[in-house]
Design a protein around this motif. Structure first.
Motif, mmCIF file in Angstrom:
data_model
loop_
_atom_site.group_PDB
_atom_site.id
_atom_site.type_symbol
_atom_site.label_atom_id
_atom_site.label_comp_id
_atom_site.label_asym_id
_atom_site.label_seq_id
_atom_site.Cartn_x
_atom_site.Cartn_y
_atom_site.Cartn_z
ATOM 1 N N GLN A 96 1.153 -1.240 0.072
ATOM 2 C CA GLN A 96 -0.211 0.171 0.005
ATOM 3 C C GLN A 96 0.934 1.221 -0.295
ATOM 4 N N CYS A 152 5.574 10.628 2.446
ATOM 5 C CA CYS A 152 5.006 9.277 2.003
ATOM 6 C C CYS A 152 5.235 8.417 2.361
ATOM 7 N N ARG A 179 0.779 5.912 0.576
ATOM 8 C CA ARG A 179 -0.030 7.112 0.527
ATOM 9 C C ARG A 179 0.628 7.819 1.005
ATOM 10 N N PHE A 180 0.382 8.910 0.183
ATOM 11 C CA PHE A 180 1.181 10.189 0.435
ATOM 12 C C PHE A 180 -0.104 11.834 0.651
ATOM 13 N N PRO A 181 0.544 11.662 2.076
ATOM 14 C CA PRO A 181 -0.458 12.283 3.337
ATOM 15 C C PRO A 181 -0.404 14.146 3.026
ATOM 16 N N SER A 192 8.610 5.841 5.973
ATOM 17 C CA SER A 192 7.993 6.500 5.521
ATOM 18 C C SER A 192 9.001 8.495 5.541
#
Length: 224
Positions: A167, A214, A169-171, A203
């Motif tokens: 997985q 990311c 994600r780009f917070p 991270s």
């Protein structure tokens, strides 16, 4: 045909032909299904029965134990002792506009939020251009020192293969001019044929920012 009738019909078919389900599944899900069946020993199979990759039953075939290379076993013991702990913090890397522009050229993604500083200053809520999320993701190898021959993370392995991502994600966006670095934790270590499969949480820290640019769960395979 009503939905309830369709489901009833399919349940009857599966009861008679339990492996038909595999034909409905994507290749990746099919692997999980076969693994599940092997572990569950459905329909009262004995422990000496297993399922081949084509979904057929193999009689009297016990799963072969994975024999680890001594270096692999040693590394596995070390990594298992640090599960969930931060094992690596990389060096800072500046994401400047030139790097963003070159990535845009390669991917043909020239959205103004990435490549037009003047417009971004006027119209973007970030008041500057931002890096493509996939640019940040593509830098994981260098940010984790995975491509530095003089500073290998797993020097005892003969070969390291990027097996994929569980997985991503780009917070928070990485702005042009920001410095970033990667922080790595080991999530799991699993023996495989001729090596180890390692799941890492990576991270990407943005200097001066509380939220990461990311967060990715990376899967690598080491061969010895």
């Amino acid at each position: 045909m009503k939905v309830v009738d369709f489901l009833k019909q399919k349940s009857e078919i599966l009861a008679k032909h339990p492996f038909e389900l595999k034909d409905w599944l994507s290749p990746s899900i099919r692997d999980y299904w076969i693994e599940f069946l092997n572990k569950a020993h459905v329909n009262g199979w004995t422990k000496t029965e297993s399922i081949a990759s084509n979904g057929t039953v193999n009689q009297n075939v016990a799963p072969a134990p994975v024999e680890l290379h001594p270096e692999a076993a040693k590394l596995m013991e070390t990594l298992n002792g640090s599960l969930g702990e931060e094992i690596h913090v990389g060096e800072w890397l500046t994401i400047d506009q030139d790097r963003i522009n070159r990535f845009a050229d390669v991917t043909e993604d020239h959205q103004w939020i990435h490549t037009d500083p003047e417009r971004a200053e006027q119209e973007s809520p970030f008041k500057t251009t931002i890096a493509h999320g996939f640019l940040t993701l593509s830098l994981l190898s260098v940010l984790t020192d995975s491509v530095d021959p003089d500073n290998m993370k797993f020097p005892t392995a003969k070969m390291t293969v990027n097996y994929g991502l569980n997985q991503v994600r780009f917070p928070y966006p990485v702005k042009s001019g920001n410095r970033v670095r990667a922080r790595t934790k080991i999530q799991s270590v699993t023996p495989i044929k001729r090596g180890l499969e390692i799941v890492q949480e990576i991270s990407v820290e943005i200097e001066g920012c509380r939220r990461p640019g990311c967060v990715a769960e990376s899967v690598v395979r080491l061969y010895f």
